[in-house]
Design a protein around this motif. Structure first.
Motif, PDB file in Angstrom:
ATOM      1  N   SER A 107       0.848  -1.190   0.000  1.00 37.75           N
ATOM      2  CA  SER A 107       0.000   0.000   0.000  1.00 37.75           C
ATOM      3  C   SER A 107       0.889   1.247   0.000  1.00 37.75           C
ATOM      4  O   SER A 107       2.118   1.147   0.049  1.00 37.75           O
ATOM      5  CB  SER A 107      -0.910  -0.002   1.234  1.00 37.75           C
ATOM      6  OG  SER A 107      -0.126   0.148   2.398  1.00 37.75           O
ATOM      7  N   ASP A 108       0.267   2.415  -0.034  1.00 34.06           N
ATOM      8  CA  ASP A 108       1.025   3.672   0.002  1.00 34.06           C
ATOM      9  C   ASP A 108       1.857   3.801   1.274  1.00 34.06           C
ATOM     10  O   ASP A 108       2.894   4.450   1.295  1.00 34.06           O
ATOM     11  CB  ASP A 108       0.087   4.870  -0.125  1.00 34.06           C
ATOM     12  CG  ASP A 108      -0.547   4.930  -1.505  1.00 34.06           C
ATOM     13  OD1 ASP A 108       0.045   4.359  -2.453  1.00 34.06           O
ATOM     14  OD2 ASP A 108      -1.628   5.542  -1.637  1.00 34.06           O
ATOM     15  N   GLY A 128      -0.641  -7.934  -0.412  1.00 31.65           N
ATOM     16  CA  GLY A 128      -0.845  -9.109  -1.238  1.00 31.65           C
ATOM     17  C   GLY A 128       0.343  -9.421  -2.110  1.00 31.65           C
ATOM     18  O   GLY A 128       1.400  -8.790  -2.000  1.00 31.65           O
ATOM     19  N   LYS A 129       0.144 -10.405  -2.954  1.00 35.79           N
ATOM     20  CA  LYS A 129       1.187 -10.813  -3.910  1.00 35.79           C
ATOM     21  C   LYS A 129       0.540 -11.046  -5.264  1.00 35.79           C
ATOM     22  O   LYS A 129      -0.613 -11.430  -5.342  1.00 35.79           O
ATOM     23  CB  LYS A 129       1.884 -12.093  -3.440  1.00 35.79           C
ATOM     24  CG  LYS A 129       2.632 -11.914  -2.149  1.00 35.79           C
ATOM     25  CD  LYS A 129       3.352 -13.172  -1.760  1.00 35.79           C
ATOM     26  CE  LYS A 129       4.035 -12.953  -0.421  1.00 35.79           C
ATOM     27  NZ  LYS A 129       4.952 -14.016  -0.096  1.00 35.79           N
ATOM     28  N   GLN A 130       1.325 -10.810  -6.293  1.00 37.77           N
ATOM     29  CA  GLN A 130       0.826 -10.985  -7.655  1.00 37.77           C
ATOM     30  C   GLN A 130       1.864 -11.747  -8.465  1.00 37.77           C
ATOM     31  O   GLN A 130       3.057 -11.443  -8.412  1.00 37.77           O
ATOM     32  CB  GLN A 130       0.563  -9.620  -8.284  1.00 37.77           C
ATOM     33  CG  GLN A 130       0.068  -9.692  -9.697  1.00 37.77           C
ATOM     34  CD  GLN A 130      -0.203  -8.313 -10.269  1.00 37.77           C
ATOM     35  OE1 GLN A 130      -0.168  -7.305  -9.572  1.00 37.77           O
ATOM     36  NE2 GLN A 130      -0.464  -8.260 -11.555  1.00 37.77           N
TER      37      GLN A 130
END
Length: 117
Positions: free
Chosen positions: A25-26, A32-34
């Motif tokens: 996040s900022d 998460g993971k991608q």
């Protein structure tokens, strides 16, 4: 009469290889993971020999699948042990790879997803 060379067929499926990237996040919190795909290869599933099961079992690994692909030039210089392989939506870590002049052999262990970063 000259012998015709038999062309190998890789029609058992399509595998994707790549790695997981952490999504933040900022505020730099992990959210998460991608999976980031680095390439795709058609493969041929090979039968696993009893010796393969014994060899990998003694190393503390479980061999779930053995596949053969053509050797793409882009994978010649990449450390394949750090890659994740996806087949039919399932993630596999690469236990080891073997190669000859034209082919690459993947020895795979099925994971429950998002293993290596």
């Amino acid at each position: 009469m000259a012998r015709e060379r038999i062309r190998e067929v890789f029609n058992d499926g399509l595998l994707k290889y790549g790695a997981y990237k952490t999504i933040r996040s900022d505020s730099r919190k992990v959210i998460g993971k991608q999976f980031e795909e680095q390439g795709r290869l058609f493969y041929k599933e090979l039968s696993v020999r009893d010796r393969d099961y014994l060899d990998f079992g003694s190393m503390g690994s479980t061999l779930d699948m053995k596949v053969k692909t053509q050797m793409p030039p882009s994978l010649r210089k990449i450390d394949k042990d750090n890659l994740i392989v996806q087949i039919d939506g399932d993630d596999y870590t690469i236990i080891t790879t073997d190669r000859d002049s034209n082919y690459l052999y993947f020895y795979l262990h099925k994971t429950d997803g998002e293993a290596n970063e």
